[in-house]
Structure formats: structure tokens, C-alpha cells
Design a protein around this motif. Structure first.
Motif, PDB file in Angstrom:
ATOM      1  N   LYS A 160       7.039   4.106  16.710  1.00 11.95           N
ATOM      2  CA  LYS A 160       7.667   3.447  15.571  1.00 11.95           C
ATOM      3  C   LYS A 160       7.469   4.230  14.288  1.00 11.95           C
ATOM      4  O   LYS A 160       8.343   4.255  13.418  1.00 11.95           O
ATOM      5  CB  LYS A 160       7.101   2.034  15.405  1.00 11.95           C
ATOM      6  CG  LYS A 160       7.453   1.079  16.534  1.00 11.95           C
ATOM      7  CD  LYS A 160       6.884  -0.303  16.278  1.00 11.95           C
ATOM      8  CE  LYS A 160       7.510  -0.955  15.060  1.00 11.95           C
ATOM      9  NZ  LYS A 160       7.013  -2.347  14.872  1.00 11.95           N
ATOM     10  N   PHE A 161       6.286   4.879  14.200  1.00 16.35           N
ATOM     11  CA  PHE A 161       5.982   5.638  12.985  1.00 16.35           C
ATOM     12  C   PHE A 161       5.459   7.027  13.355  1.00 16.35           C
ATOM     13  O   PHE A 161       5.192   7.314  14.523  1.00 16.35           O
ATOM     14  CB  PHE A 161       5.009   4.847  12.112  1.00 16.35           C
ATOM     15  CG  PHE A 161       5.587   3.538  11.639  1.00 16.35           C
ATOM     16  CD1 PHE A 161       6.505   3.517  10.602  1.00 16.35           C
ATOM     17  CD2 PHE A 161       5.249   2.348  12.266  1.00 16.35           C
ATOM     18  CE1 PHE A 161       7.085   2.329  10.188  1.00 16.35           C
ATOM     19  CE2 PHE A 161       5.824   1.148  11.866  1.00 16.35           C
ATOM     20  CZ  PHE A 161       6.750   1.138  10.816  1.00 16.35           C
ATOM     21  N   VAL A 174       1.977   1.936  10.538  1.00 20.24           N
ATOM     22  CA  VAL A 174       2.215   2.713   9.331  1.00 20.24           C
ATOM     23  C   VAL A 174       0.922   3.365   8.872  1.00 20.24           C
ATOM     24  O   VAL A 174      -0.138   2.732   8.843  1.00 20.24           O
ATOM     25  CB  VAL A 174       2.738   1.811   8.195  1.00 20.24           C
ATOM     26  CG1 VAL A 174       2.947   2.626   6.919  1.00 20.24           C
ATOM     27  CG2 VAL A 174       4.030   1.126   8.614  1.00 20.24           C
ATOM     28  N   ASP A 215       3.133   8.608   7.113  1.00 21.22           N
ATOM     29  CA  ASP A 215       4.515   8.166   6.914  1.00 21.22           C
ATOM     30  C   ASP A 215       4.926   8.316   5.452  1.00 21.22           C
ATOM     31  O   ASP A 215       6.060   8.712   5.155  1.00 21.22           O
ATOM     32  CB  ASP A 215       4.658   6.700   7.338  1.00 21.22           C
ATOM     33  CG  ASP A 215       4.517   6.510   8.837  1.00 21.22           C
ATOM     34  OD1 ASP A 215       5.480   6.810   9.562  1.00 21.22           O
ATOM     35  OD2 ASP A 215       3.428   6.083   9.276  1.00 21.22           O
ATOM     36  N   TRP A 228      13.501   5.581  12.160  1.00 19.95           N
ATOM     37  CA  TRP A 228      12.228   5.499  11.412  1.00 19.95           C
ATOM     38  C   TRP A 228      12.489   5.243   9.930  1.00 19.95           C
ATOM     39  O   TRP A 228      11.837   4.392   9.309  1.00 19.95           O
ATOM     40  CB  TRP A 228      11.440   6.783  11.621  1.00 19.95           C
ATOM     41  CG  TRP A 228      10.315   7.022  10.668  1.00 19.95           C
ATOM     42  CD1 TRP A 228       9.155   6.302  10.568  1.00 19.95           C
ATOM     43  CD2 TRP A 228      10.227   8.065   9.685  1.00 19.95           C
ATOM     44  NE1 TRP A 228       8.350   6.842   9.586  1.00 19.95           N
ATOM     45  CE2 TRP A 228       8.982   7.923   9.033  1.00 19.95           C
ATOM     46  CE3 TRP A 228      11.066   9.104   9.312  1.00 19.95           C
ATOM     47  CZ2 TRP A 228       8.567   8.792   8.016  1.00 19.95           C
ATOM     48  CZ3 TRP A 228      10.662   9.974   8.313  1.00 19.95           C
ATOM     49  CH2 TRP A 228       9.423   9.808   7.663  1.00 19.95           C
ATOM     50  N   CYS A 277      11.172   2.136   7.629  1.00 18.78           N
ATOM     51  CA  CYS A 277      10.428   2.321   6.381  1.00 18.78           C
ATOM     52  C   CYS A 277      11.005   1.458   5.257  1.00 18.78           C
ATOM     53  O   CYS A 277      10.273   0.950   4.402  1.00 18.78           O
ATOM     54  CB  CYS A 277      10.450   3.794   5.949  1.00 18.78           C
ATOM     55  SG  CYS A 277       9.522   4.893   7.045  1.00 18.78           S
TER      56      CYS A 277
END
Length: 569
Positions: free
Chosen positions: A150-151, A157, A161, A188, A192
Motif C-alpha cells: 500500500k505504501f 504510512v 512516503d 499509491w 496518499c
């Protein structure tokens, strides 16, 4: 109440990364906007605070001053974070974050800086195919980092990132990111945007987009105002000894003179066989191993000796009973203990020391040498695997699984964890195998200073080495350009300022991994772009001190010779 002061301009991607960290932590920083066009970052008091005279710079309430956004973010999380989610304490998880941070400081942001300086100082009217390919390569690496994640550093996070986001979005305004080619990055970026604190980036980024819109990509004035404030400010313009092999002398102190006398002729295996055949020193060995009680060992040895001579004396009978009980009850345990002793004797020999992991490397690489020097300083052994980049050995599926960036060094620990980037590897090794924190201090302010120097190596020193030496190795350049000579001179001057009044590069009392990284990089550059010893006396003295670091000359010699050969070819 503000916990510290941030010197900044919100057009700067690294500044926005710190602002994201501020909001994510729920703290308040006093924002001190600098007029870069007015030269505020060049004033004596600011240069004293940050010799690179870049933004961001951070001054904490306790007076600690930190340059470099990556170091600032790590410091803020360490000091003010309610948990470690933004910068994990778990060694492997942190190493992944560190690698991504150095990917930003050593790849993404330098490319952005190159483009901005090209248009603002070098009269670019368009972007060369070479730069476009480098940016696309960085996009590709980031897309691979995000595969199945996901990150950028995993499922959560992190500060990595924040750094990568601000740099990539700025780069995307220069060389657009194709969502079809880089779908992981596109997804991504959308995730964010869901952050509750995303406005810390979007507000400053919106200003940049407005300014960009005033120019065309083919204009000679492209970015003349756009990021000159935002990015030009980021450019500095000016082994524990291994256990000894067991010897007859060492063994004599344990088993007594009679058994020791046969060691030189028979060795460990011969003595073990003799013990099993005669049975007269098994209990001696067991008691020795378990208690190291010499008087008791001597008594039992006498009992067994009398029993072996024969006779019906009470001592002989007692001895035979002890021998029999030993064989029945303790025999299996003794075999295990003897086998353990044999294995320990082999493992601790000078010819065989158990490696804690594998390092894929080449002596030509300064970062590889920095990792090897770290391992030697920690007293640990690494299995060194010479890896031929030109033969495609870093592009195999097995290697790419370990390091999607297919770069050297790459490290695989015995626990199965694998990581890239020398700076992240060194920090991991110190955290896992260091007996103290001298190489990478735990004190937040001291660690921030080390981190800043490590990122200076990534983004300025080693990146300069790559730009000079790699084209020579690839026969794409006949020598060093005046621009590269000027960059080297500027770099030497910054290092000289870092070292003013300091013994080591990060103001520490002893060498740190920052010294290892920078010294190996600087030594390599100095071969092709020699420093002016008259104006860089601090650097000269520091390098001489580095020569006195145990193993330094041994580790660096081969690589330095290789650099000389390639650069003169």
C-alpha cells in the motif's frame, strides 16, 4: 506551543515532507519563511547553523540544529511520536524505510535538482533523452517497491512516503508519470490524498503548479522562477576479536597435565578416542565442562587411573563402579558434549568464522566498502559474494526479489531478511550486532547529525562519484568536465566546514558509519578530482585519521587501485 523552528519555503519538496511529518505527529513548528532570492540562506548566522545553507533547517527547543529533511523527520518522530509507526523501531522494518529515504535523497531528488538547475543556470530549453531515461528508471524502481504494497515501505504510512511523494509529484510536473506504465505509483498517490494531513503537501504544491503554468517546457526561462526557490536552496553552492583457536596450552589448563601431554600428538579426535577406549577420563571431562572444579577432577582422575591398573582395592572397586555408571547414565550426554567441543573447535578456528549474512558486492563500489568496514568494526563476518553487474548478475529474478533496484551492495541476513542501500545496511548491522552504539548513536540529536551526513553522501558525494566515474568505466566519457570539477570543489568545501573544530564528520568523539560512507566516497572522487589541500585542510586531516581506523586501509586499498586503473584507461 511550537516545539521548534523550521526554516523553510513551502515550494520546496523536502520542506513539504517535514510539514507532512509535523501534521502527522500533531505537533506545532514555528515556520520561518526564508527569502532565498534575497540571500537570507547565505547570511553568516544561517550558514553557521547549516553549512550547506539549504532548506529545510530545523532548530529544536533544546538548541539542537539539524539540516536535511530526512534527518529532521526521523528526529521529530523519535522525539515527539506517540508510537513508532512513522519510523519503526523494528530493525528490518526500519531498514526498508531507510532504503526508501536514501532512494529519495540519492535518486529522486537529485534528478529533480538536476532538471531545475539545468533550466535556471545552464540555459536548457528542453530535457535530454538521458535525463528522461534516468527519471523513468527511478519511476520504475518506485513502481516495483510498491508492488503488492500500500505504501513505499510496507503496509503502513512512514516518513519514506512523505519524502518520495513530494519529490515524485514535483518530478511529474517536469516529466509526466504515465499511469499505465506505473500503475502502482498512480494507486499509491491516490491513497496518499486520503491522509487527513495531506493539505500540508497539497497547499504548497498548488502554488508550484500555478508558477509552472506561467512557462512552457521549451522556454529558455522554464523554471527560472518555478523552483529556483524550492530546489536551488537544496544545493550547496559553495569486529570483536574472534575466539582463539583451542591449543594444547589452552587445553592443559582444563584437563590436567596427563591428558594435555597427548594433545600435541593425538589432537582433539585422538584424545576423544583415547577417552572412550580407556574410559578413564570421561567423568573428568564432564566435571571439567560443567564445573571447572580442578581438585575434584584430579580426584576422579586418580580413582579411574587406579581402577584401570587393576586390583581389588576399595579405590579400584569404587573406580570401576563410577566408570560403569558413567557409561550407562552419562555416556550419551558425554558424546554430545564431545561433539560440541569438536564443532566449536572447528567453528572458532582462524579459518572458519560463521558469517552472519551474505553481502553481494564489488570492490569497485565505495558503498560496498563502507559496509565491509562496518562489519569489520563490529567484529562480525560477512560472506562476500562478488557480483558482476556487467554480466547481468544483479538482474536475475533471484536478485531482483532481494533488491528490486538491482543495485550493489545488497545484503541478506541469516534470518532471511534482505535489503539494499549501504546506509540502511550499515544502520541495520549496528542495530543488530553492535555491542554499543558508538558507530550509530541512539541519542536523537547525535543520530540526526549522522543521518544528515549519510544523506549528504547519498545526494551529493556518492551521486557525484557516479556521475564522474561510471561514464569513464562505460567508456562514455573521456574525462571529467569543468562542471564536475566545480561540483567536487563545492563538495570538498562543505565537508571542510562540517569538520571545522571536529575530529569526525558528525561531530562525534569516535568514527561513525557516516565517516565510513563519506570517506570511501571522497577517496574515490579524490582520485579523479583531487582536492585543493591548501583550502581543505580539515578534510585532509580527517582522511588521515580515517587511515588509522582499524581495517580502513585494508578495505579501501583494492577499490582505490581499481578506480585509478579505470579512470586512467
Amino acid at each position: 506551543m511550537a516545539v521548534g523552528k523550521l526554516y523553510m519555503i513551502d515550494l520546496s519538496p523536502p520542506v513539504r515532507a517535514v510539514l507532512l511529518t509535523e501534521k502527522a505527529l500533531g505537533i506545532n513548528l514555528e515556520h520561518k519563511e526564508l527569502n532565498l532570492l534575497g540571500g537570507e540562506h547565505l547570511k553568516a548566522d544561517y550558514v553557521k547553523m547549516n553549512p550547506q545553507h539549504t532548506v529545510p533547517s530545523y532548530m529544536d527547543q533544546d538548541g539542537s540544529v539539524i539540516g536535511d529533511s530526512h534527518a529532521i523527520m526521523a528526529y521529530l518522530v523519535g522525539k515527539y511520536g506517540k508510537d513508532d509507526s512513522l519510523y519503526p523501531k523494528d530493525l528490518y522494518s526500519r531498514s526498508v524505510v531507510d532504503q526508501r529515504l536514501h532512494f529519495d535523497s540519492g535518486s529522486l531528488f537529485p534528478l529533480l535538482k538536476t532538471c531545475v538547475l539545468g533550466f535556471t543556470r545552464k540555459g536548457w530549453t528542453s530535457i535530454s533523452d538521458d535525463i528522461i531515461e534516468q527519471v523513468k528508471t527511478s519511476y520504475d524502481f518506485l513502481n516495483k517497491f510498491l508492488q503488492g504494497e500500500k505504501f513505499v515501505a510496507g503496509p503502513k504510512v512512514t516518513i519514506a512516503d512523505f519524502s518520495c511523494l513530494t519529490s515524485v509529484t514535483a518530478l511529474g510536473l517536469i516529466i509526466p508519470l504515465d499511469e499505465k506504465l506505473y500503475p502502482n505509483i498512480a494507486s499509491w498517490l491516490k491513497r496518499c490524498e486520503e491522509w487527513p494531513f495531506f493539505s500540508a503537501h497539497s497547499e504548497g504544491f498548488a502554488k508550484a503548479k500555478v508558477v509552472y503554468g506561467s512557462f512552457t517546457k521549451n522556454s529558455s526561462k522554464f523554471f527560472a522562477v518555478v523552483l529556483v526557490c524550492a530546489v536551488v536552496a537544496q544545493v550547496a553552492v559553495a569486529k570483536v576479536t574472534p575466539p582463539p583457536t583451542t591449543t594444547a596450552g589452552d587445553f592443559m589448563a582444563v584437563v590436567g597435565p596427563r591428558d594435555a601431554a597427548v594433545v600435541p600428538q593425538m589432537g582433539w579426535l585422538g584424545l576423544t578416542v583415547r577417552g572412550i577406549l580407556t574410559g578413564n577420563n570421561l567423568v573428568s571431562w564432564l566435571l571439567t565442562i560443567l564445573f571447572l572444579n580442578m581438585p575434584l577432577v584430579a580426584l576422579v582422575d586418580v580413582l579411574f587411573t587406579v581402577s584401570c591398573v587393576g586390583g581389588v582395592s576399595s579405590i579400584g572397586v569404587l573406580g570401576n563402579i563410577l566408570w560403569l555408571l558413567t557409561q550407562i547414565i552419562l555416556g550419551p550426554l558425554l558424546w554430545i558434549l564431545q561433539l560440541r567441543s569438536l564443532l566449536a573447535n572447528v567453528i572458532n578456528s582462524a579459518d572458519f568464522i560463521m558469517a552472519v549474512g551474505k553481502l553481494y558486492m564489488t570492490d569497485l563500489s565505495p558503498p560496498c566498502r563502507a559496509v565491509i568496514l562496518t562489519a569489520k568494526s563490529l567484529g562480525i563476518e560477512l560472506e562476500l559474494i562478488e557480483t558482476n553487474i556487467m554480466a547481468g548478475e544483479t538482474a536475475t529474478p533471484e536478485f531482483l526479489k532481494m533488491n528490486p533496484a538491482h543495485a550493489l551492495p545488497t545484503y541478506k541476513d541469516n534470518d532471511g531478511t534482505a535489503m539494499g542501500d549501504s546506509h540502511a545496511i550499515m544502520a541495520f548491522l549496528v542495530g543488530k550486532y553492535g555491542k554499543n552504539d558508538s558507530l550509530y548513536p541512539k541519542d536523537l540529536a547525535k543520530r540526526a547529525a549522522v543521518d544528515q551526513r549519510l544523506h549528504y553522501d547519498s545526494g551529493n558525494v556518492y551521486s557525484l562519484h557516479v556521475s564522474i566515474v561510471f561514464p569513464m568505466w562505460m567508456r562514455q566519457s573521456e574525462g571529467i568536465s569543468q562542471r564536475q570539477l566545480d561540483s567536487a570543489k563545492s563538495m570538498y568545501n562543505v565537508l571542510n566546514t562540517f569538520l571545522e573544530g571536529n575530529t569526525w564528520i558528525a561531530k562525534t568523539a569516535s568514527p561513525t558509519i557516516a565517516d565510513f560512507s563519506l570517506a570511501t566516497s571522497v577517496n574515490a572522487i579524490n582520485v579523479v578530482a583531487p582536492m585543493d589541500k591548501a583550502t581543505c585542510g580539515n578534510v585532509v586531516a580527517w582522511l588521515k585519521r580515517c587511515d588509522g581506523i582499524p581495517h580502513y586501509q585494508e578495505v579501501n586499498k583494492k577499490g582505490k587501485i581499481s578506480t585509478q586503473v579505470f579512470s586512467n584507461a
